[in-house]
Design a protein around this motif. Structure first.
Motif, mmCIF file in Angstrom:
data_model
loop_
_atom_site.group_PDB
_atom_site.id
_atom_site.type_symbol
_atom_site.label_atom_id
_atom_site.label_comp_id
_atom_site.label_asym_id
_atom_site.label_seq_id
_atom_site.Cartn_x
_atom_site.Cartn_y
_atom_site.Cartn_z
ATOM 1 N N ASP A 1 76.674 54.378 18.089
ATOM 2 C CA ASP A 1 76.028 53.286 18.825
ATOM 3 C C ASP A 1 76.587 53.156 20.230
ATOM 4 N N ASN A 2 77.900 53.268 20.393
ATOM 5 C CA ASN A 2 78.516 53.169 21.719
ATOM 6 C C ASN A 2 78.084 54.327 22.606
ATOM 7 N N ARG B 1 82.272 56.259 7.626
ATOM 8 C CA ARG B 1 80.892 56.133 8.091
ATOM 9 C C ARG B 1 80.738 54.954 9.051
ATOM 10 N N ARG B 2 81.466 53.885 8.781
ATOM 11 C CA ARG B 2 81.412 52.703 9.641
ATOM 12 C C ARG B 2 81.922 53.044 11.037
ATOM 13 N N ARG B 3 83.032 53.776 11.084
ATOM 14 C CA ARG B 3 83.604 54.178 12.372
ATOM 15 C C ARG B 3 82.671 55.139 13.102
ATOM 16 N N PHE B 4 82.080 56.083 12.372
ATOM 17 C CA PHE B 4 81.155 57.037 12.961
ATOM 18 C C PHE B 4 79.931 56.330 13.522
ATOM 19 N N LEU B 5 79.425 55.341 12.810
ATOM 20 C CA LEU B 5 78.253 54.612 13.276
ATOM 21 C C LEU B 5 78.555 53.842 14.549
ATOM 22 N N LYS B 6 79.741 53.262 14.637
ATOM 23 C CA LYS B 6 80.125 52.537 15.855
ATOM 24 C C LYS B 6 80.243 53.492 17.034
ATOM 25 N N MET C 1 67.124 56.122 12.970
ATOM 26 C CA MET C 1 68.479 56.145 12.456
ATOM 27 C C MET C 1 68.921 54.757 11.992
ATOM 28 N N GLY C 2 68.004 53.850 11.837
ATOM 29 C CA GLY C 2 68.340 52.506 11.415
ATOM 30 C C GLY C 2 68.837 52.437 9.986
ATOM 31 N N TYR C 3 68.455 53.410 9.181
ATOM 32 C CA TYR C 3 68.884 53.402 7.780
ATOM 33 C C TYR C 3 70.367 53.700 7.625
ATOM 34 N N LEU C 4 70.999 54.278 8.641
ATOM 35 C CA LEU C 4 72.427 54.583 8.549
ATOM 36 C C LEU C 4 73.282 53.323 8.485
ATOM 37 N N LYS C 5 72.753 52.219 8.990
ATOM 38 C CA LYS C 5 73.493 50.958 8.931
ATOM 39 C C LYS C 5 73.659 50.492 7.487
#
Length: 64
Positions: free
Chosen positions: A58-59, A50-55, A1-5
């Motif tokens: 990760d949390n 997407r930024r909020r979803f990724l955070k 899932m590193g590509y989502l960054k």
């Protein structure tokens, strides 16, 4: 899932492209320019979404 960054930055590229295209259409006098600004606004919204979803993702993984 590193590509989502990195995929979230594609939305910024789309927003810049559509904003530029909207400005060009506005200067030409084309009546379809609001459509391009709406698409640019949606792309900016999707970037932050997407930024909020990724955070959150990760949390959630750090807790487990």
């Amino acid at each position: 899932m590193g590509y989502l960054k990195y995929t979230q930055f594609i939305y910024i590229a789309f927003a810049l492209f559509f904003a530029y295209d909207g400005i060009m259409k506005l200067n030409e006098g084309d009546e379809s320019y609001p459509f391009y600004f709406v698409i640019a606004g949606m792309a900016i919204f999707m970037f932050f979404f997407r930024r909020r979803f990724l955070k959150k993702y990760d949390n959630h993984n750090k807790k487990q």
